[in-house]
Motif scaffolding. Structure first.
Motif, PDB file in Angstrom:
ATOM      1  N   ILE A 149     -21.791 -88.933 -18.729  1.00 26.96           N
ATOM      2  CA  ILE A 149     -20.548 -88.387 -18.173  1.00 26.96           C
ATOM      3  C   ILE A 149     -20.561 -86.862 -18.273  1.00 26.96           C
ATOM      4  O   ILE A 149     -20.114 -86.163 -17.360  1.00 26.96           O
ATOM      5  N   LYS A 150     -21.089 -86.339 -19.374  1.00 29.40           N
ATOM      6  CA  LYS A 150     -21.176 -84.892 -19.564  1.00 29.40           C
ATOM      7  C   LYS A 150     -21.966 -84.244 -18.431  1.00 29.40           C
ATOM      8  O   LYS A 150     -21.575 -83.199 -17.909  1.00 29.40           O
ATOM      9  N   ASP A 151     -23.068 -84.875 -18.026  1.00 28.95           N
ATOM     10  CA  ASP A 151     -23.882 -84.350 -16.929  1.00 28.95           C
ATOM     11  C   ASP A 151     -23.108 -84.359 -15.615  1.00 28.95           C
ATOM     12  O   ASP A 151     -23.192 -83.413 -14.823  1.00 28.95           O
ATOM     13  N   ILE A 152     -22.350 -85.416 -15.392  1.00 29.67           N
ATOM     14  CA  ILE A 152     -21.552 -85.519 -14.169  1.00 29.67           C
ATOM     15  C   ILE A 152     -20.465 -84.447 -14.153  1.00 29.67           C
ATOM     16  O   ILE A 152     -20.252 -83.784 -13.134  1.00 29.67           O
ATOM     17  N   VAL A 153     -19.794 -84.261 -15.285  1.00 31.21           N
ATOM     18  CA  VAL A 153     -18.741 -83.240 -15.375  1.00 31.21           C
ATOM     19  C   VAL A 153     -19.320 -81.854 -15.135  1.00 31.21           C
ATOM     20  O   VAL A 153     -18.769 -81.048 -14.375  1.00 31.21           O
ATOM     21  N   LEU A 154     -20.462 -81.552 -15.762  1.00 31.77           N
ATOM     22  CA  LEU A 154     -21.094 -80.245 -15.562  1.00 31.77           C
ATOM     23  C   LEU A 154     -21.540 -80.051 -14.113  1.00 31.77           C
ATOM     24  O   LEU A 154     -21.427 -78.950 -13.566  1.00 31.77           O
ATOM     25  N   ALA A 155     -22.026 -81.106 -13.483  1.00 27.35           N
ATOM     26  CA  ALA A 155     -22.411 -81.024 -12.070  1.00 27.35           C
ATOM     27  C   ALA A 155     -21.185 -80.759 -11.196  1.00 27.35           C
ATOM     28  O   ALA A 155     -21.246 -79.955 -10.251  1.00 27.35           O
TER      29      ALA A 155
END
Length: 133
Positions: free
Chosen positions: A3-9
């Motif tokens: 989820i962290k990767d998705i939020v940063l993207a």
């Protein structure tokens, strides 16, 4: 994918996409009040980020950094509201902005603080797990 990767993207996409969107909207439909408002808040958002970077490695105490950062963000917000014309006076802007500002600032601050504590806990656990006795 976390989820962290998705939020940063998403944040990266917004950071790149919004200036491009504003430019395209202006080229297609011309500069107007809607674009002006988006542009002012886009610049204000960038200034919030720049202000935050100044305090990231500060040697000042956390309460002092928080107070200075909060006042700086409030001034940026009031400045944006003044440019857009949300009220006729600084006091009028301050009265209308302050309740929402305090709530939003507190929520973002709490989330950031909890995230920092979570990361510090992970680092401490990794350091304690790697100790040789």
């Amino acid at each position: 994918m976390k989820i962290k990767d998705i939020v940063l993207a998403c944040i990266s996409g917004i950071g790149i996409g919004m200036p491009v969107t504003i430019i395209c909207m202006t080229l297609i439909g011309g500069f107007n009040d809607v674009i002006k408002e988006f542009l002012v808040w886009l610049v204000a958002s960038a200034l919030f980020g720049v202000l935050s970077i100044f305090f990231k490695s500060s040697k000042l105490s956390l309460p002092l950094v928080t107070a200075i950062h909060c006042v700086g963000c409030l001034l940026i917000t009031c400045g944006a509201c003044a440019i857009i014309g949300y009220a006729d006076s600084f006091f009028g802007i301050l009265l209308s902005v302050l309740p929402v500002f305090v709530i939003v600032y507190a929520v973002i601050y709490i989330i950031t603080l909890l995230y920092a504590r979570k990361e510090a806990k992970k680092i401490n656990e990794a350091l304690n797990g790697n100790k040789t006795e």
